[in-house]
Design a protein around this motif. Structure first.
Motif, PDB file in Angstrom:
ATOM      1  N   SER A   1      24.740  37.824 -43.339  1.00  0.00           N
ATOM      2  CA  SER A   1      25.941  37.053 -43.176  1.00  0.00           C
ATOM      3  C   SER A   1      25.810  35.762 -43.611  1.00  0.00           C
ATOM      4  O   SER A   1      26.808  35.003 -43.854  1.00  0.00           O
ATOM      5  CB  SER A   1      26.510  37.274 -41.799  1.00  0.00           C
ATOM      6  OG  SER A   1      27.001  38.700 -41.586  1.00  0.00           O
TER       7      SER A   1
ATOM      8  N   GLU B   1      25.646  33.671 -48.780  1.00  0.00           N
ATOM      9  CA  GLU B   1      26.434  34.404 -49.877  1.00  0.00           C
ATOM     10  C   GLU B   1      26.166  34.941 -50.870  1.00  0.00           C
ATOM     11  O   GLU B   1      26.841  35.842 -51.626  1.00  0.00           O
ATOM     12  CB  GLU B   1      27.532  33.153 -50.125  1.00  0.00           C
ATOM     13  CG  GLU B   1      28.587  32.498 -48.933  1.00  0.00           C
ATOM     14  CD  GLU B   1      29.556  31.610 -49.029  1.00  0.00           C
ATOM     15  OE1 GLU B   1      30.164  32.074 -49.903  1.00  0.00           O
ATOM     16  OE2 GLU B   1      29.659  30.583 -48.407  1.00  0.00           O
TER      17      GLU B   1
ATOM     18  N   LEU C   1      28.619  33.589 -42.037  1.00  0.00           N
ATOM     19  CA  LEU C   1      30.229  33.842 -42.391  1.00  0.00           C
ATOM     20  C   LEU C   1      30.536  34.934 -41.203  1.00  0.00           C
ATOM     21  O   LEU C   1      29.794  35.520 -40.672  1.00  0.00           O
ATOM     22  CB  LEU C   1      30.528  34.680 -43.536  1.00  0.00           C
ATOM     23  CG  LEU C   1      30.234  33.934 -44.772  1.00  0.00           C
ATOM     24  CD1 LEU C   1      30.221  34.541 -46.003  1.00  0.00           C
ATOM     25  CD2 LEU C   1      30.931  32.491 -44.887  1.00  0.00           C
ATOM     26  N   SER C   2      32.026  34.554 -40.667  1.00  0.00           N
ATOM     27  CA  SER C   2      32.457  35.564 -39.809  1.00  0.00           C
ATOM     28  C   SER C   2      32.300  37.240 -40.146  1.00  0.00           C
ATOM     29  O   SER C   2      32.408  37.379 -41.485  1.00  0.00           O
ATOM     30  CB  SER C   2      33.715  35.100 -39.173  1.00  0.00           C
ATOM     31  OG  SER C   2      34.739  35.515 -40.443  1.00  0.00           O
TER      32      SER C   2
ATOM     33  N   GLU D   1      35.106  37.320 -42.673  1.00  0.00           N
ATOM     34  CA  GLU D   1      34.835  36.675 -43.874  1.00  0.00           C
ATOM     35  C   GLU D   1      33.779  37.555 -44.684  1.00  0.00           C
ATOM     36  O   GLU D   1      33.897  37.805 -45.974  1.00  0.00           O
ATOM     37  CB  GLU D   1      34.143  35.371 -44.049  1.00  0.00           C
ATOM     38  CG  GLU D   1      35.149  34.337 -43.265  1.00  0.00           C
ATOM     39  CD  GLU D   1      34.434  32.907 -42.934  1.00  0.00           C
ATOM     40  OE1 GLU D   1      34.842  31.933 -43.419  1.00  0.00           O
ATOM     41  OE2 GLU D   1      33.327  33.213 -42.402  1.00  0.00           O
TER      42      GLU D   1
ATOM     43  N   ARG E   1      34.639  39.277 -48.371  1.00  0.00           N
ATOM     44  CA  ARG E   1      33.535  39.127 -49.480  1.00  0.00           C
ATOM     45  C   ARG E   1      33.117  40.363 -50.137  1.00  0.00           C
ATOM     46  O   ARG E   1      32.819  40.417 -51.271  1.00  0.00           O
ATOM     47  CB  ARG E   1      32.414  38.175 -49.107  1.00  0.00           C
ATOM     48  CG  ARG E   1      32.685  36.847 -48.842  1.00  0.00           C
ATOM     49  CD  ARG E   1      32.822  35.937 -50.015  1.00  0.00           C
ATOM     50  NE  ARG E   1      32.987  34.531 -49.705  1.00  0.00           N
ATOM     51  CZ  ARG E   1      33.229  33.649 -48.775  1.00  0.00           C
ATOM     52  NH1 ARG E   1      33.242  34.258 -47.493  1.00  0.00           N
ATOM     53  NH2 ARG E   1      33.413  32.370 -49.066  1.00  0.00           N
TER      54      ARG E   1
END
Length: 170
Positions: free
Chosen positions: A84, A87, A126-127, A130, A134
């Motif tokens: 997480s 990205e 990222l949560s 999120e 993604r």
């Protein structure tokens, strides 16, 4: 008479925490989860999981190898471990997981998908929402039962909850 456990396939690109996830399952007293290791290497492992009177056959694939799998139609679930906090790896996971399900569509048509949004303990993570966005889970896996679970494979946080969801589905 043969007793067949539901087949669970665990995948994750290098650095996702897939190996740590597998090791967490092997910890003594690891949240009610016990495994009997059959075979383990850096890119493939096969374990039997006993959790709350449910037995699952777990196959782990990943590492530096592309997801080449010689599966069978008995695969009940795919567990995908995602970093997480990276990205670029999330994007690579999105592409790789999509191709994987396309390539093995016939074998995986009944399989549920559990995404472990790993490394939630990191400040740059990222949560779960999120990561879900993604990976485009709602559109790419429409019509398939799926769930995303925030985890920390090092501490074991969230792993049992994710596996509980999976066990209820299969």
């Amino acid at each position: 008479m043969w007793i067949l456990e539901p087949q669970v396939l665990v995948v994750g690109i290098e650095g996702s925490g897939r190996y740590t996830f597998e090791q967490q399952l092997n910890l003594p007293g690891g949240g009610g989860i016990t495994t009997k290791s059959i075979l383990t290497t850096s890119s493939f492992g096969c374990d039997i999981i006993d959790q709350d009177n449910i037995t699952l056959s777990l196959s782990v694939y990943g590492g530096n190898h592309s997801m080449i799998w010689h599966g069978n139609s008995g695969t009940a679930s795919v567990v995908c471990v995602v970093d997480s906090s990276d990205e670029a790896k999330i994007e690579l996971t999105k592409v790789t997981l999509g191709r994987f399900f396309e390539r093995y569509e016939k074998l995986l048509r009944k399989a549920v998908l559990l995404v472990m949004a790993n490394k939630q303990d990191r400040l740059d993570a990222l949560s779960v929402t999120e990561v879900k966005e993604r990976l485009e889970l709602e559109t790419r896996f429409k019509g398939r039962r799926w769930h995303i679970q925030g985890t920390n494979a090092v501490s074991g946080l969230g792993i049992k909850e994710g596996l509980d969801w999976m066990a209820r589905q299969i």
